[in-house]
Design a protein around this motif. Structure first.
Motif, PDB file in Angstrom:
ATOM      1  N   TRP A  97       0.858  -1.182   0.000  1.00  0.00           N
ATOM      2  CA  TRP A  97       0.000   0.000   0.000  1.00  0.00           C
ATOM      3  C   TRP A  97       0.898   1.237   0.000  1.00  0.00           C
ATOM      4  O   TRP A  97       1.556   1.540   0.999  1.00  0.00           O
ATOM      5  CB  TRP A  97      -0.914  -0.017   1.225  1.00  0.00           C
ATOM      6  N   VAL A  98       0.917   1.937  -1.113  1.00  0.00           N
ATOM      7  CA  VAL A  98       1.781   3.099  -1.305  1.00  0.00           C
ATOM      8  C   VAL A  98       0.957   4.359  -1.062  1.00  0.00           C
ATOM      9  O   VAL A  98       0.060   4.681  -1.828  1.00  0.00           O
ATOM     10  CB  VAL A  98       2.386   3.113  -2.719  1.00  0.00           C
ATOM     11  N   ARG A  99       1.279   5.074   0.022  1.00  0.00           N
ATOM     12  CA  ARG A  99       0.458   6.211   0.443  1.00  0.00           C
ATOM     13  C   ARG A  99       1.291   7.477   0.587  1.00  0.00           C
ATOM     14  O   ARG A  99       2.474   7.422   0.939  1.00  0.00           O
ATOM     15  CB  ARG A  99      -0.217   5.894   1.787  1.00  0.00           C
ATOM     16  N   VAL A 100       0.635   8.607   0.324  1.00  0.00           N
ATOM     17  CA  VAL A 100       1.250   9.926   0.481  1.00  0.00           C
ATOM     18  C   VAL A 100       0.280  10.799   1.258  1.00  0.00           C
ATOM     19  O   VAL A 100      -0.899  10.885   0.895  1.00  0.00           O
ATOM     20  CB  VAL A 100       1.553  10.575  -0.883  1.00  0.00           C
ATOM     21  N   ARG A 101       0.750  11.424   2.312  1.00  0.00           N
ATOM     22  CA  ARG A 101      -0.081  12.376   3.043  1.00  0.00           C
ATOM     23  C   ARG A 101       0.566  13.765   2.978  1.00  0.00           C
ATOM     24  O   ARG A 101       1.191  14.237   3.906  1.00  0.00           O
ATOM     25  CB  ARG A 101      -0.295  11.925   4.488  1.00  0.00           C
ATOM     26  N   LEU A 102       0.435  14.364   1.803  1.00  0.00           N
ATOM     27  CA  LEU A 102       0.835  15.742   1.554  1.00  0.00           C
ATOM     28  C   LEU A 102      -0.353  16.457   0.928  1.00  0.00           C
ATOM     29  O   LEU A 102      -1.236  15.813   0.345  1.00  0.00           O
ATOM     30  CB  LEU A 102       2.020  15.817   0.590  1.00  0.00           C
ATOM     31  N   PHE A 103      -0.386  17.780   1.015  1.00  0.00           N
ATOM     32  CA  PHE A 103      -1.464  18.504   0.352  1.00  0.00           C
ATOM     33  C   PHE A 103      -1.277  18.339  -1.158  1.00  0.00           C
ATOM     34  O   PHE A 103      -0.258  18.712  -1.717  1.00  0.00           O
ATOM     35  CB  PHE A 103      -1.432  19.989   0.736  1.00  0.00           C
ATOM     36  N   GLY A 104      -2.261  17.760  -1.809  1.00  0.00           N
ATOM     37  CA  GLY A 104      -2.140  17.379  -3.214  1.00  0.00           C
ATOM     38  C   GLY A 104      -2.016  15.887  -3.404  1.00  0.00           C
ATOM     39  O   GLY A 104      -2.171  15.370  -4.504  1.00  0.00           O
ATOM     40  N   GLY A 105      -1.726  15.162  -2.308  1.00  0.00           N
ATOM     41  CA  GLY A 105      -1.702  13.705  -2.335  1.00  0.00           C
ATOM     42  C   GLY A 105      -0.773  13.136  -3.395  1.00  0.00           C
ATOM     43  O   GLY A 105       0.276  13.699  -3.712  1.00  0.00           O
ATOM     44  N   ARG A 106      -1.185  12.026  -3.953  1.00  0.00           N
ATOM     45  CA  ARG A 106      -0.344  11.351  -4.935  1.00  0.00           C
ATOM     46  C   ARG A 106      -0.365  12.034  -6.298  1.00  0.00           C
ATOM     47  O   ARG A 106       0.387  11.649  -7.191  1.00  0.00           O
ATOM     48  CB  ARG A 106      -0.754   9.876  -5.045  1.00  0.00           C
ATOM     49  N   SER A 107      -1.221  13.065  -6.444  1.00  0.00           N
ATOM     50  CA  SER A 107      -1.192  13.813  -7.703  1.00  0.00           C
ATOM     51  C   SER A 107       0.172  14.458  -7.914  1.00  0.00           C
ATOM     52  O   SER A 107       0.572  14.734  -9.047  1.00  0.00           O
ATOM     53  CB  SER A 107      -2.296  14.879  -7.739  1.00  0.00           C
ATOM     54  N   LEU A 108       0.905  14.686  -6.829  1.00  0.00           N
ATOM     55  CA  LEU A 108       2.239  15.282  -6.920  1.00  0.00           C
ATOM     56  C   LEU A 108       3.249  14.323  -7.536  1.00  0.00           C
ATOM     57  O   LEU A 108       4.320  14.752  -7.980  1.00  0.00           O
ATOM     58  CB  LEU A 108       2.715  15.701  -5.524  1.00  0.00           C
TER      59      LEU A 108
END
Length: 523
Positions: A97-108
């Protein structure tokens, strides 16, 4: 939080959340966006270091993201810390499970491959009898695809192939390199389509929510956002049965807060949205929620060398460029051992070869690497994984994250269909390479674990029958009319295509419908 009731609460700031915010604020609707991570400041939050200055020389350390193969020592802080936000699975059947918790999410971090689904995917059951058809067709999505392609500036060629639908493209006119011409000749001989790739050009090298969707929403004055908050559960009005807001916690201070809303739009990503709904114990009268987890099979393919490019002879006219072999199996004839199909990413490389392609080591390995430098050509499969009920997620009440929220247990594995497809894909790659006169250096028929593609789909699938689906064709909950789930959890099937363009088109379509329902007082 104040007692003010917001019009629409959007949870998530990636492509789907950003599109929802853009569409709704354009219609004059006020929105509040919650995001679990911080706002990335590239100038402030990054630091350039040489690999020799890092403890593990830039390779993956025994880190806090053991299931993110894409991580290394340079970017390890980008991914969600698995000790802070764990998940569980059967050790015999791992899930990455590859997750990103930044504003913009994985769209970045989107690779920007931009493909439409065709009716071979949207109406797969009608074509081969397996699974369920989507409640919408390519004709329903076409106008939204076209608008998304315009916003994200998708570049491609018009191919006229039904399984690789054309779109509203900036026309790609670059010539094929010599190695790609040879590959195309081989594919033509074998009756296999060979096409230009389709990429979102974006703006200034980025095609994300934060630079193409959210700026106008913020400029309208109709969007406010709160970063660094983790949503614990959605709240429900006991009198009406409708959602009326959310309870959340500050990621840093652990302060508990809540907000009231007339409508909730979930856009946290497939598994995070489903986890939130399961923890909230709502919108699941069908019992379908969490089931039919879909992925895409990656990791299968071959690495080749173009002989005449070795020894430093790989000039730009000979090497370079990428291409796509769109799905060609199970279109007009039936493949042996599997249904649906796969595509192949083809890349002609001008750089160094992977040392793992050679059996030598030390000085002999270096000689090989020098000789083969700039002569590589690789092919990699993107394979459809069937939507099967037994592939599912559920809440594990015995394990919680850093904020005391129960985590997901993920239970999924490939079937013989995916494994047989993978073997066929590798054999096809080898046949194409040999027909083109390339040397095959390495080949692999075993897909990476589920989750590796970062294309998790399904678990809240849409459909016309409330007993067999969670959402209707507008990404609206069958059970709760003021709840919309606009990320990829609504997918009925996956296909071979990168799903981002479809996520954006669905979010645009759903949000326009929501705005109209709010305008006429239906919601």
């Amino acid at each position: 939080m104040t007692e003010k009731i917001v019009d629409v609460l959007i949870i998530g700031s990636g492509h789907s959340g950003g599109m929802a915010a853009k569409v709704l604020t354009e219609r004059g609707i006020s929105c509040l966006m919650l995001n679990a991570g911080p706002i990335a400041d590239i100038g402030k939050d990054t630091e350039r270091k040489s690999s020799s200055d890092l403890p593990y020389r830039g390779f993956r350390p025994p880190s806090r993201v053991p299931h993110v193969f894409q991580s290394n020592e340079f970017n390890a802080n980008v991914w969600v810390d698995e000790q802070e936000v764990p998940y569980t699975f059967d050790p015999e059947h791992p899930y990455n499970w590859v997750r990103v918790r930044l504003f913009g999410g994985r769209s970045l971090f989107w690779s920007r491959q931009s493909f439409r689904l065709s009716d071979y995917e949207l109406k797969g059951k009608s074509h081969d009898g397996f699974g369920e058809d989507w409640p919408i067709s390519l004709a329903d999505l076409d106008p939204f695809y076209s608008k998304v392609e315009e916003i994200f500036r998708v570049e491609g060629q018009l191919e006229g192939i039904a399984q690789y639908p054309d779109g509203n493209f900036i026309l790609e006119t670059s010539p094929w390199s010599g190695s790609m011409q040879r590959f195309k000749a081989a594919s033509d001989t074998m009756g296999i389509p060979f096409c230009k790739q389709r990429h979102a050009l974006g703006v200034d090298g980025l095609a994300s929510s934060v630079n193409l969707l959210l700026p106008e929403a913020f400029e309208s004055g109709k969007l406010k956002a709160i970063p660094n908050v983790v949503v614990r559960e959605l709240s429900v009005d006991k009198n009406t049965g409708r959602v009326n807001g959310a309870h959340f916690v500050d990621r840093l201070t652990r302060r508990e807060m809540s907000v009231k809303a007339r409508v909730v739009v979930l856009a946290a990503g497939t598994l995070e949205s489903t986890r939130l709904l399961l923890n909230s114990k709502i919108a699941n009268s069908s019992g379908i929620m969490g089931h039919y987890l879909i992925d895409q099979a990656y990791g299968v393919g071959v690495t080749c060398s173009v002989p005449e490019a070795r020894g430093g002879k790989g000039a730009p006219h000979l090497m370079g460029g990428d291409a796509l072999v769109p799905r060609f199996r199970n279109i007009n004839s039936k493949a042996d051992g599997f249904i649906r199909g796969y595509a192949l990413n083809v890349t002609s490389q001008t750089g160094a070869m992977d040392p793992r392609c050679f059996a030598e080591y030390g000085a002999e390995l270096q000689k090989k690497l020098d000789l083969y430098h700039g002569s590589g050509l690789s092919m990699g499969m993107m394979g459809e994984v069937l939507a099967r009920r037994e592939n599912h997620v559920r809440i594990n009440p015995d394990v919680v994250d850093a904020w005391g929220i129960p985590v997901l247990h993920i239970e999924t594995k490939y079937s013989d269909n995916e494994l047989n497809m993978s073997k066929d894909a590798m054999n096809t790659c080898v046949a194409l390479a040999e027909s083109a006169g390339f040397e095959v250096l390495a080949k692999n028929a075993e897909p990476n674990p589920p989750g590796y593609s970062i294309h998790e789909l399904g678990t809240c699938r849409m459909g016309d029958d409330p007993k067999q689906s969670v959402l209707n064709k507008w990404n609206q909950s069958h059970d709760i009319k003021n709840l919309f789930v606009v990320d990829a959890s609504g997918f009925v099937s996956g296909g071979w295509q990168n799903p981002t363009l479809t996520i954006l088109a669905l979010a645009m379509r759903s949000s326009g419908y929501l705005a109209e329902q709010m305008r006429n007082g239906s919601i």
